[in-house]
Motif scaffolding. Structure first.
Motif, short mmCIF file in Angstrom:
data_model
loop_
_atom_site.label_atom_id
_atom_site.label_comp_id
_atom_site.label_asym_id
_atom_site.label_seq_id
_atom_site.Cartn_x
_atom_site.Cartn_y
_atom_site.Cartn_z
N GLY A 225 47.76 57.10 41.72
CA GLY A 225 47.85 55.68 41.42
C GLY A 225 47.61 54.79 42.63
N LYS A 226 47.04 55.38 43.70
CA LYS A 226 46.72 54.60 44.90
C LYS A 226 45.22 54.35 44.93
N PRO A 227 44.77 53.15 44.57
CA PRO A 227 43.34 52.88 44.40
C PRO A 227 42.54 52.99 45.69
N ALA B 27 33.88 48.97 43.74
CA ALA B 27 33.56 47.70 43.09
C ALA B 27 34.31 47.51 41.77
N LYS B 28 34.87 48.60 41.24
CA LYS B 28 35.59 48.52 39.96
C LYS B 28 37.10 48.46 40.13
N THR B 29 37.58 48.50 41.38
CA THR B 29 39.02 48.41 41.60
C THR B 29 39.50 46.97 41.39
N GLU B 30 40.78 46.84 41.16
CA GLU B 30 41.35 45.51 40.96
C GLU B 30 41.44 44.78 42.29
N PRO B 31 40.87 43.57 42.41
CA PRO B 31 40.95 42.84 43.68
C PRO B 31 42.38 42.43 43.98
N VAL B 32 42.68 42.29 45.29
CA VAL B 32 44.05 41.98 45.69
C VAL B 32 44.08 40.82 46.68
N GLY B 33 45.24 40.18 46.79
CA GLY B 33 45.46 39.13 47.78
C GLY B 33 44.78 37.82 47.43
#
Length: 266
Positions: free
Chosen positions: A85-87, A139-145
């Motif tokens: 669960g660590k992208p 590019a398909k991971t959820e953006p953060v911050g």
């Protein structure tokens, strides 16, 4: 980007500068992350995983000369990420070779094109192949911050890209191309919230430089400004961590060389 809770892919990760990056990401304080170690040397890879905090690293045998080998390692990494669960947070392609040879030898004979291809295919093509295959997933991971960042690519060049010595035609060509890719790759990836940086180290304590003739190593240290010594792998890894964590570092090449400007020959 925070390292904690993310997974990073490091090729050439079982030794040298790549290993130092793996250890820094997995071990440093509360901001530690996971690392997929890609390398040909299974013994070194397994030994490194055993030394790191449990569950923070996974080894995947990978030959960066082979697209299918990279694909298998990337798939294995993504399967591992699905379990933890660590992208995915970034790619650090640190696999590289030297293999010095002048374009004409002392008898006027041309060097082997196979030798040139070997260096360029590992240092340049292998870097690009790994990066492109990983980027599909990054590019398909959820953006953060607040910046909506997805991750970072940190490529490894060399000061030889700028002032290569005699015998470094293949090496300088491969590393110079990595330098040249940095800005256009940055521009390509901006829309996805992915940064791209390159570090160009000088003389560092690695397995590659350990076989360097003592006269050459001493000569290179003598033309450094300060400090006059080979860099330590952990100093390279420290800069990698700073690049990961500082979102304003993007689209450029950082020399890490103690002010070294290599002469034609030592």
């Amino acid at each position: 980007m925070k390292i904690e809770g993310r997974t990073f892919i490091v090729s050439g990760g079982a030794s040298g500068l790549g290993q130092a990056c793996v250890e820094n990401i997995c071990r440093t304080g509360s901001g530690s992350g996971n690392v997929a170690i890609l390398d040909l040397n299974e013994d070194l890879g397994a030994a490194l995983v055993a030394q790191l905090p449990s569950g923070t690293a996974r080894f995947f045998a990978c030959d960066v000369l082979e697209t299918d080998s990279i694909a298998a390692a990337v798939k294995g990494t993504m399967d591992w990420i699905a379990q933890t669960g660590k992208p995915l947070g970034g790619i650090i392609p640190a696999a590289g070779v030297g293999n010095p040879s002048t374009i004409l030898d002392r008898h006027g004979e041309a060097f082997s094109l196979e030798s040139f291809d070997f260096v360029v295919n590992i240092n340049l093509r292998g870097t690009m192949d790994l990066v492109r295959q990983c980027l599909v997933h990054l590019a398909k991971t959820e953006p953060v911050g607040e910046d909506r960042e997805r991750g970072v690519v940190i490529m490894v060049a060399s000061c030889a890209a700028f002032d290569g010595q005699m015998g470094q035609v293949a090496y300088a060509a491969s590393k110079g191309a990595v330098v040249s890719m940095t800005l256009p790759m940055t521009r390509d990836l901006a829309r996805f919230g992915i940064r791209c940086m390159t570090i160009a180290p000088g003389l560092f304590e690695t397995r590659m430089t350990s076989v360097m003739p003592k006269k050459l190593a001493t000569g290179l240290q003598s033309v450094m400004e300060f400090p006059r010594r080979a860099g330590k792998p952990e100093e390279f890894a420290q800069l990698v961590r700073q690049v990961i964590e500082n979102p304003m570092l993007n689209g450029t090449v950082l020399r890490l060389d103690g002010g070294l400007r290599m002469p034609s020959k030592i």
